[in-house]
Design a protein around this motif. Structure first.
Motif, PDB file in Angstrom:
ATOM      1  N   UNK A 100     -10.823  -0.599   6.616  1.00 28.56           N
ATOM      2  CA  UNK A 100     -10.101  -0.092   7.789  1.00 28.56           C
ATOM      3  C   UNK A 100      -8.597  -0.181   7.565  1.00 28.56           C
ATOM      4  N   UNK A 101      -8.167  -1.310   6.999  1.00 26.18           N
ATOM      5  CA  UNK A 101      -6.740  -1.502   6.737  1.00 26.18           C
ATOM      6  C   UNK A 101      -6.226  -0.410   5.792  1.00 26.18           C
ATOM      7  N   UNK A 102      -7.011  -0.121   4.757  1.00 29.06           N
ATOM      8  CA  UNK A 102      -6.608   0.905   3.790  1.00 29.06           C
ATOM      9  C   UNK A 102      -6.597   2.290   4.438  1.00 29.06           C
ATOM     10  N   UNK A 103      -7.621   2.597   5.233  1.00 29.59           N
ATOM     11  CA  UNK A 103      -7.702   3.944   5.818  1.00 29.59           C
ATOM     12  C   UNK A 103      -6.650   4.171   6.900  1.00 29.59           C
ATOM     13  N   UNK A 104      -6.352   3.113   7.716  1.00 28.36           N
ATOM     14  CA  UNK A 104      -5.329   3.343   8.741  1.00 28.36           C
ATOM     15  C   UNK A 104      -3.976   3.613   8.069  1.00 28.36           C
ATOM     16  N   UNK A 105      -3.739   2.966   6.914  1.00 24.77           N
ATOM     17  CA  UNK A 105      -2.486   3.196   6.177  1.00 24.77           C
ATOM     18  C   UNK A 105      -2.484   4.590   5.557  1.00 24.77           C
ATOM     19  N   UNK A 106      -3.614   4.983   4.977  1.00 23.68           N
ATOM     20  CA  UNK A 106      -3.727   6.312   4.350  1.00 23.68           C
ATOM     21  C   UNK A 106      -3.454   7.412   5.384  1.00 23.68           C
ATOM     22  N   UNK A 107      -4.011   7.245   6.578  1.00 20.76           N
ATOM     23  CA  UNK A 107      -3.834   8.265   7.623  1.00 20.76           C
ATOM     24  C   UNK A 107      -2.384   8.293   8.122  1.00 20.76           C
ATOM     25  N   UNK A 108      -1.744   7.132   8.203  1.00 23.27           N
ATOM     26  CA  UNK A 108      -0.336   7.086   8.604  1.00 23.27           C
ATOM     27  C   UNK A 108       0.523   7.776   7.539  1.00 23.27           C
ATOM     28  N   UNK A 109       0.235   7.487   6.271  1.00 24.20           N
ATOM     29  CA  UNK A 109       1.010   8.096   5.178  1.00 24.20           C
ATOM     30  C   UNK A 109       0.864   9.622   5.213  1.00 24.20           C
ATOM     31  N   UNK A 110      -0.346  10.093   5.492  1.00 28.25           N
ATOM     32  CA  UNK A 110      -0.591  11.546   5.566  1.00 28.25           C
ATOM     33  C   UNK A 110       0.199  12.150   6.736  1.00 28.25           C
ATOM     34  N   UNK A 111       0.269  11.430   7.856  1.00 18.75           N
ATOM     35  CA  UNK A 111       1.009  11.946   9.025  1.00 18.75           C
ATOM     36  C   UNK A 111       2.509  12.021   8.713  1.00 18.75           C
ATOM     37  N   UNK A 157       0.827  -1.204   0.000  1.00 20.75           N
ATOM     38  CA  UNK A 157       0.000   0.000   0.000  1.00 20.75           C
ATOM     39  C   UNK A 157       0.864   1.257   0.000  1.00 20.75           C
ATOM     40  N   UNK A 158       1.898   1.258   0.855  1.00 20.72           N
ATOM     41  CA  UNK A 158       2.719   2.470   0.948  1.00 20.72           C
ATOM     42  C   UNK A 158       3.594   2.653  -0.289  1.00 20.72           C
ATOM     43  N   UNK A 159       4.021   1.552  -0.890  1.00 19.42           N
ATOM     44  CA  UNK A 159       4.786   1.658  -2.141  1.00 19.42           C
ATOM     45  C   UNK A 159       3.900   2.301  -3.208  1.00 19.42           C
ATOM     46  N   UNK A 160       2.628   1.892  -3.236  1.00 15.41           N
ATOM     47  CA  UNK A 160       1.697   2.466  -4.216  1.00 15.41           C
ATOM     48  C   UNK A 160       1.472   3.951  -3.933  1.00 15.41           C
ATOM     49  N   UNK A 161       1.409   4.304  -2.639  1.00  9.28           N
ATOM     50  CA  UNK A 161       1.186   5.708  -2.276  1.00  9.28           C
ATOM     51  C   UNK A 161       2.410   6.551  -2.643  1.00  9.28           C
ATOM     52  N   UNK A 162       3.612   6.037  -2.386  1.00  7.18           N
ATOM     53  CA  UNK A 162       4.824   6.777  -2.781  1.00  7.18           C
ATOM     54  C   UNK A 162       4.840   6.981  -4.295  1.00  7.18           C
ATOM     55  N   UNK A 163       4.491   5.936  -5.032  1.00  3.53           N
ATOM     56  CA  UNK A 163       4.496   6.031  -6.503  1.00  3.53           C
ATOM     57  C   UNK A 163       3.460   7.057  -6.952  1.00  3.53           C
ATOM     58  N   UNK A 164       2.259   7.023  -6.361  1.00  2.00           N
ATOM     59  CA  UNK A 164       1.195   7.962  -6.729  1.00  2.00           C
ATOM     60  C   UNK A 164       1.655   9.402  -6.482  1.00  2.00           C
ATOM     61  N   UNK A 165       2.375   9.608  -5.351  1.00  2.00           N
ATOM     62  CA  UNK A 165       2.801  10.961  -4.974  1.00  2.00           C
ATOM     63  C   UNK A 165       4.087  11.383  -5.697  1.00  2.00           C
TER      64      UNK A 165
END
Ligand code: NAP
Length: 265
Positions: free
Chosen positions: A228-239, A1-9
């Motif tokens: 929930x798994x996706x949102x807890x990761x999204x919120x951690x990534x935002x922090x 999930x976080x690899x995908x978020x880094x790539x998206x950003x």
């Protein structure tokens, strides 16, 4: 999930899974203070053990007594718990839990404490906790009393729940985790719940547990823990990064990784 978020950003970040023995936790936490480290997620048993090793705690982390997200800023480490807000967002997305009424939390570990915190502070509902080991449910409930001594959370057995007044059941126990036929409420008639009530199962692997099958066959709404798994990761990534990445990026990565298309019924 976080690899995908880094790539998206468009960031060159890296998220690594690391096994840490309990004795090594203080040194590993200290290593998060290095320049270039944004933070970490913690899993069991470190979520609780890390509390005294951090410089600051959010209200959620302190009240829940568990940290799932460590945030590093200029050598200082703060602890947060994104499970509770992640659960609230997942409930909202799924349209489960909007029904008025009490909340029943199954389980009494860290996830159950996050669910109780979310139900009290986010939904403002009356909470009943049911756990396989009743003493642990009682200890959880004892942490939530009004200054005057009135109970905000009641530890009960299954028959002690006023089921006809319940709007939401949250499975925060590990029953069903990796065991499709295991249920925290085997042989329970979910028809005892009001028609609009729903069940949120924090378990996401398998994505359809016996609990969810029983709930749906009684005509009630049920949802698994992927949101929930996706949102807890999204919120951690935002922090960590200050960036709001769409939930679909995290959910898409989860679906790909867990190969849900292939395992869907
Ligand atoms: N979707 C998400 O994002 C998310 C986030 C956090 C956690 N979770 C899930 O939530 C669950 C609990 O996590 P946790 O960290 O709170 O674990 P934990 O601290 O180990 O607590 C486990 C709880 O489950 C109960 N339990 C275990 N097996 C059971 C069974 N066969 N029947 C009935 N109760 C049983 C335990 O009861 P006793 O007290 O009797 O041992 C205990 O209350 C796990 O499945 C975890 O994957 C999901």
């Amino acid at each position: 999930m976080h690899a995908a978020a880094f790539a998206w950003a468009g960031l060159r970040g890296e998220y690594r899974a690391q096994r840490v023995e309990p004795a090594a936790l203080p040194a590993q936490i200290a290593a998060l203070r290095r320049p270039g480290v944004l933070g970490a997620n913690l899993s069991l048993p470190h979520k609780e053990a890390a509390l005294p090793l951090l410089d600051a705690l959010s209200d959620a982390a302190r009240r829940i007594g568990a940290v799932n997200t460590v945030i590093h800023r200029g050598g200082q480490l703060s602890g947060d718990n994104t499970d509770a807000p992640g659960l609230l967002r997942a409930l909202e997305d799924a349209g489960v839990g909007a029904q008025e009424g009490a909340v029943v939390v199954l389980g009494a570990g860290g996830a159950a404490r996050a669910a109780v915190y979310a139900a009290l502070t986010g939904l403002g509902r009356e909470v009943y906790v049911v756990n396989r080991t009743p003493q642990r449910a009682q200890a959880l409930a004892a942490a939530w009393v009004r200054p005057q001594g009135a109970a905000l959370v009641r530890a009960v057995d299954v028959e002690g729940v006023p089921w006809e007044q319940v709007g939401l059941v949250i499975n925060a126990s590990s029953a069903g985790l990796g065991a499709p036929e295991e249920s925290p409420l085997p042989d329970f008639d979910f028809g005892r719940l009001p028609a609009g009530a729903g069940v949120y199962d924090m378990v996401y692997q398998p994505h359809e547990t016996r609990l969810l099958r029983d709930v749906r066959s009684a005509g009630r709404r049920g949802e698994n823990g992927l949101g929930m798994l996706a949102h807890q990761a999204r919120l951690a990534f935002a922090a960590w990064t200050g960036l709001e990445v769409p939930p679909q990026v995290f959910l898409g990565a989860l679906h790909e990784k867990l190969d849900l298309k292939r395992t869907a019924p």
